[in-house]
Scaffold this active site. Structure first.
Site, PDB file in Angstrom:
ATOM      1  N   GLU A 172       0.828  -1.199   0.000  1.00  0.00           N
ATOM      2  CA  GLU A 172       0.000   0.000   0.000  1.00  0.00           C
ATOM      3  C   GLU A 172       0.868   1.257   0.000  1.00  0.00           C
ATOM      4  O   GLU A 172       1.825   1.341   0.774  1.00  0.00           O
ATOM      5  CB  GLU A 172      -0.910   0.014   1.233  1.00  0.00           C
TER       6      GLU A 172
ATOM      7  N   GLY B 242       3.441   1.720  11.119  1.00  0.00           N
ATOM      8  CA  GLY B 242       3.124   0.994  12.346  1.00  0.00           C
ATOM      9  C   GLY B 242       2.682  -0.424  12.070  1.00  0.00           C
ATOM     10  O   GLY B 242       3.053  -1.358  12.778  1.00  0.00           O
TER      11      GLY B 242
ATOM     12  N   MET C 144       0.269  -2.944   8.745  1.00  0.00           N
ATOM     13  CA  MET C 144      -0.396  -2.969   7.449  1.00  0.00           C
ATOM     14  C   MET C 144      -1.441  -4.073   7.435  1.00  0.00           C
ATOM     15  O   MET C 144      -1.178  -5.193   7.881  1.00  0.00           O
ATOM     16  CB  MET C 144       0.636  -3.178   6.327  1.00  0.00           C
ATOM     17  N   GLU C 145      -2.616  -3.761   6.873  1.00  0.00           N
ATOM     18  CA  GLU C 145      -3.799  -4.602   7.023  1.00  0.00           C
ATOM     19  C   GLU C 145      -3.964  -5.693   5.979  1.00  0.00           C
ATOM     20  O   GLU C 145      -5.079  -6.180   5.775  1.00  0.00           O
ATOM     21  CB  GLU C 145      -5.049  -3.716   6.999  1.00  0.00           C
ATOM     22  N   ASN C 146      -2.899  -6.123   5.297  1.00  0.00           N
ATOM     23  CA  ASN C 146      -3.028  -7.169   4.288  1.00  0.00           C
ATOM     24  C   ASN C 146      -4.035  -8.226   4.752  1.00  0.00           C
ATOM     25  O   ASN C 146      -3.937  -8.734   5.862  1.00  0.00           O
ATOM     26  CB  ASN C 146      -1.677  -7.858   4.047  1.00  0.00           C
TER      27      ASN C 146
ATOM     28  N   HIS D  36      -6.906  -1.533  15.071  1.00  0.00           N
ATOM     29  CA  HIS D  36      -6.925  -0.781  13.814  1.00  0.00           C
ATOM     30  C   HIS D  36      -6.834  -1.720  12.611  1.00  0.00           C
ATOM     31  O   HIS D  36      -7.660  -1.662  11.693  1.00  0.00           O
ATOM     32  CB  HIS D  36      -5.744   0.201  13.813  1.00  0.00           C
ATOM     33  N   GLU D  37      -5.838  -2.602  12.631  1.00  0.00           N
ATOM     34  CA  GLU D  37      -5.623  -3.469  11.458  1.00  0.00           C
ATOM     35  C   GLU D  37      -6.752  -4.481  11.284  1.00  0.00           C
ATOM     36  O   GLU D  37      -7.123  -4.814  10.153  1.00  0.00           O
ATOM     37  CB  GLU D  37      -4.280  -4.196  11.576  1.00  0.00           C
TER      38      GLU D  37
ATOM     39  N   GLU E 135      -8.896   4.669   6.468  1.00  0.00           N
ATOM     40  CA  GLU E 135      -8.052   4.994   7.617  1.00  0.00           C
ATOM     41  C   GLU E 135      -8.797   5.740   8.727  1.00  0.00           C
ATOM     42  O   GLU E 135      -8.522   5.526   9.907  1.00  0.00           O
ATOM     43  CB  GLU E 135      -6.825   5.794   7.153  1.00  0.00           C
TER      44      GLU E 135
END
Length: 830
Positions: A184, A318, A320-322, A354-355, A377
């Site tokens: 991303e 911080g 990443m939401e893969n 968050h993720e 986000e």
């Protein structure tokens, strides 16, 4: 005929799976050509067919079959990708993304696996747009599907984007290597040729070749591992759900894991370097609890069979939401009870929250384009608060939400701010969208909306949005429509809260007013800035005026009226009085307004619990009334209200400093303590402890030590490159170090841009952070001259204007206040 095609495709995939790459190329074979048909069509008379940054819309990817073989010794990788495409206009060209990849072969076959050419197809490159064009001498026909096959290779990237290398050191000093991805927003194209835009969602079937001493991970579980030549193993992963390219992920490493299962049967695993394995238990607890919470809150089952969370030693952001394989900086995932603090625990909990929120917001439903990245986000940032408050109330996350909104207000009160939804086309512009506005302001605007609509209405609207746009892409308007159409069939029939279709966007009643949600929210997402609501008490009425709040310009300045023009918000006001415990609501849609509150009311607090995203000024003795109330009965207002009042007056931020940080910072003041801390930093296995030590090291008053830290960060061995931008900011905050940090940035600018990429949040933080302490006209001139020297790059960066705004604000403050402050201090000294 369908059965024949299925059989042919199965044989095709089996031939790919069983292909034996040569030692030289390490690439899988395409469907075999007849003998003598490997010559390439000439490219001399071909010009690149596409001039736009965005890809053409008439070729749609449906399914990627991706094979990758990373070599962790040579630090390179090879691979092949077969993409099933749907052609919607007749064309001879396929245009897609590729960046830094060496393309060795490209072919196209039809649905029957027949080659469209007896020669390897020519590939044209447009590096300025990260695009390649593949020419087919035979027309690709509208309404037909084809298979595009490409072989490629590249070095594992030296940085934090694409398919990149990382390493860690064991306690015995051995260095071990791994390979990981971060795509991303626009870096999937660095790992494999693809249609690298969020709206081109497709399924992905991934295969990874590795040595037996490593494991490989991807978005989906491994369904089969086969042994191929030279002892190599090939992991074959299940086909993914339909998703955007930036969410694809794979990691090859020698990590260990802990595993548990959610109440709905999702397998959750936490991966970390073997010696940090014992620091994973808290993250596992949080991830299981969070997934259970989100499945209930969103009323949608998590769609994958597993969720892996992995701590990557070298990681720029911080986390990443893969989808199914979320990646984290070590400080964002690992928790060591011996060295980590309560604030570290809160941070880990929030980042995981968050993720995992992204698995629905962003992954299941994705913004159509990066101009609306806040839909990803802002929601995920806000869901940190909702999820942690629900699952770990003892962590008092509401204090963090206040801090988030304070941060947003500080940024948004500069003229160099931007609207939440802003144009962004090229990769540099897109990277700049991942900023305070998208994350913090987005979250605070959602918080305001939730509290104005009420929790139940907000939640039902969110569920409607996620269900309607699952596996699809959405715009701002789609969210407002979903929130404004949350009625059940029974409600609609009864007419109690629902109206005709033409009134569907106005189905809320507050104080007798219809709420046009789209009109209201457009004022918050399509214009920049934050409103200042001035409140004046006049008998039984409250008089209201809204202006744009600016910290850099005063009403007496000539620029004030110009910078106010065209700004108007629909402000969902809330207020509380001493006459009742009711939270009153009023929608202010004009520049001036008034509310009847009654003669008996003695005080009014506007923006209850700071749920609204606006600054409040109490005119004509209003602040005196607030001060009197706080002196006589401070518990009449909640701590959030009291904090809001303090913030509005002083623009200051409700959070304690870690004791360990303070102790380390004091210890770092002498030579022995500083050297001891640096040694401890070098050998520590706790990322949380290392973070505190690094802060302490930058508190030294010795500029030689500060300079040494900066050089170590640039070298990237003792202090990892991922921490360099943070290190520069820490040094810049030190009064002895802010000129040192600024000179370091100027000297090493090209290296910093190469490491972090122009437009990244690291570059933004470096620019703003190193100039934030400057307050003299001479320093302002120096900053302007440097930006002029890098004019081509500076012109692409919003951060340069933010930095100049900040310095100009500081200069003006000193010009206006320094003499008064000096006189006041002199009087106090007498």
């Amino acid at each position: 005929m369908v059965l024949v095609r299925i059989l042919l495709l199965s044989l095709f995939h089996m031939s790919l799976a069983g292909s034996q790459p040569t030692q030289r190329s390490q690439q899988a074979s395409s469907p075999p050509h007849p003998a003598g048909e490997q010559s390439t069509l000439g490219t001399g008379n071909l010009s690149f067919p596409w001039s736009r940054l965005r890809l053409p819309r008439y070729i749609i990817p449906l399914h990627y079959h991706l094979l990758l073989h990373p070599n962790l010794t040579s630090l390179s990788f090879t691979g092949s990708v077969q993409i099933q495409i749907d052609v919607q206009n007749n064309t001879n060209w396929v245009v897609l993304h590729s960046k830094g990849l060496q393309i060795s072969k490209a072919t196209i076959v039809d649905q029957n696996l027949a080659h469209l050419s007896d020669q390897v197809l020519p590939v044209l490159h447009n590096p300025s747009h990260d695009q390649i064009g593949i020419f087919s001498p035979r027309v690709l026909s509208s309404g037909q599907k084809y298979f595009l096959y490409i072989e490629f290779g590249a070095e594992l990237a030296d940085g934090f984007y694409g398919f990149y290398r990382s390493n860690y050191r064991t306690s015995t000093g051995e260095t071990r290597t791994l390979a990981s991805t971060h795509f991303e927003p626009t870096s999937a194209r660095m790992a494999f040729p693809c249609f690298d835009e969020p709206s081109f969602k497709a399924n992905f079937s991934v295969r990874i070749r590795r040595s037996p001493e490593y494991i490989s991970l991807s978005n989906m579980p491994v369904v089969k591992t086969v042994e191929i030549n030279d002892g190599l193993l090939e992991d074959q992963f299940d086909a993914s759900v339909k998703m955007s390219t930036y969410l694809v992920a794979f990691v090859i490493c020698d990590f260990k894991s802990v595993t548990a299962t959610t109440s709905s049967g999702v397998q959750v695993s936490i991966y970390a370097a073997p010696e940090k394995w014992l620091q994973t238990s808290y993250a596992l607890e949080v991830a299981v609890k969070m997934l259970d919470f989100y499945e209930e809150y969103f009323n949608i089952r998590y769609p994958l069979p597993k969720q892996d969370l992995i701590a990557i030693p070298d990681f720029q952001s911080g986390a990443m939401e893969n989808w199914g394989l979320t990646t984290y900086r070590e400080t964002s995932l690992l928790f060591d009870p011996l060295t980590s603090s309560i604030s570290d625990k809160l941070w880990v909990t929030m980042v995981i929250g968050h993720e995992l929120a992204h698995q629905w917001f962003g992954n299941l439903v994705t913004m159509e384009w990066w101009n609306d990245i806040w839909l990803n986000e802002g929601f995920a940032r806000y869901m940190e608060y909702i999820s942690v408050e629900a699952t770990y109330p003892d962590l008092k996350v509401e204090e963090y939400l206040l801090h988030t909104c304070f941060s947003a207000v500080g940024h948004d009160s500069l003229n160099s701010s931007r609207p939440i939804s802003s144009p962004a086309e090229n990769p540099t512009q897109i990277k700049q969208m991942f900023d305070t506005v998208s994350y913090d302001k987005g979250a605070c605007v959602l918080h305001m909306l939730r509290h104005f609509l009420t929790d139940d209405v907000f939640q039902r609207g969110i569920v409607r949005y996620l269900r309607k746009y699952s596996y699809r892409n959405a715009h701002n308007q789609d969210l407002w429509d979903s929130l404004a159409n949350t009625c059940s069939e029974e409600d609609f029939i009864s007419g109690k809260h629902c109206y005709s279709k033409s009134q569907a966007s106005k189905n809320y009643l507050f104080a007798g007013e219809h709420l046009d949600l789209t009109a209201m929210m457009n004022t918050w997402t399509l214009q920049k800035g934050i409103p200042l609501v001035t409140v004046t008490r006049k008998g039984p009425r409250l008089l209201l005026r809204q202006d744009r709040f600016l910290r850099t310009v005063l009403p007496s300045d000539t620029l004030w009226s110009t910078l106010q023009q065209g700004f108007l918000w629909h402000i969902p006001l809330t207020f509380k009085t001493d006459a009742s415990n009711t939270i009153h609501r009023h929608l202010m849609t004009t520049h001036t307004d008034s509310i009847h509150i009654g003669e008996e009311v003695s005080w009014v607090k506007v923006n209850t619990d700071m749920t609204g995203y606006y600054v409040v000024h109490y005119e004509n003795g209003g602040w005196d009334e607030m001060a009197k109330l706080l002196r006589e009965n401070h518990t009449a207002l909640s701590y959030k209200d009291r904090t809001h009042l303090i913030h509005n007056v002083f623009q200051l931020v409700t959070l304690p400093t870690d004791v360990a940080k303070t102790v380390f910072a004091v210890g770092a003041q002498d030579d022995h303590g500083w050297a001891s801390l640096l040694h401890t930093y070098n050998i520590s296995l706790s990322a949380a402890q290392k973070s505190k030590i690094l802060f302490a090291l930058t508190c030294s008053r010795d500029t030689n030590k500060l300079h040494r830290l900066l050089e170590l960060g640039l070298e990237g061995k003792v202090i990892r490159s991922q921490d360099l931008s943070t290190l520069i900011l820490m040094v810049a905050r030190n009064p002895r170090g802010h000129h040192l940090a600024w000179n370091f940035v100027k000297k090493n600018w090209d290296t910093l841009v190469q490491k972090f990429q122009l437009g990244s949040f690291c570059i933004r933080n470096i620019i703003i952070g190193t100039t934030g302490q400057f307050s003299s006209p001479e320093e302002l001139t120096e900053v302007q001259l440097f930006f002029e020297s890098i004019k081509e790059q500076a012109s692409q960066l919003r951060a340069t204007q933010v930095a100049l705004d900040n310095v100009q604000k500081n200069v003006r403050w000193f010009e206006r206040n320094l003499e008064n402050l000096r006189n006041w201090l002199n009087k106090q000294m007498k």
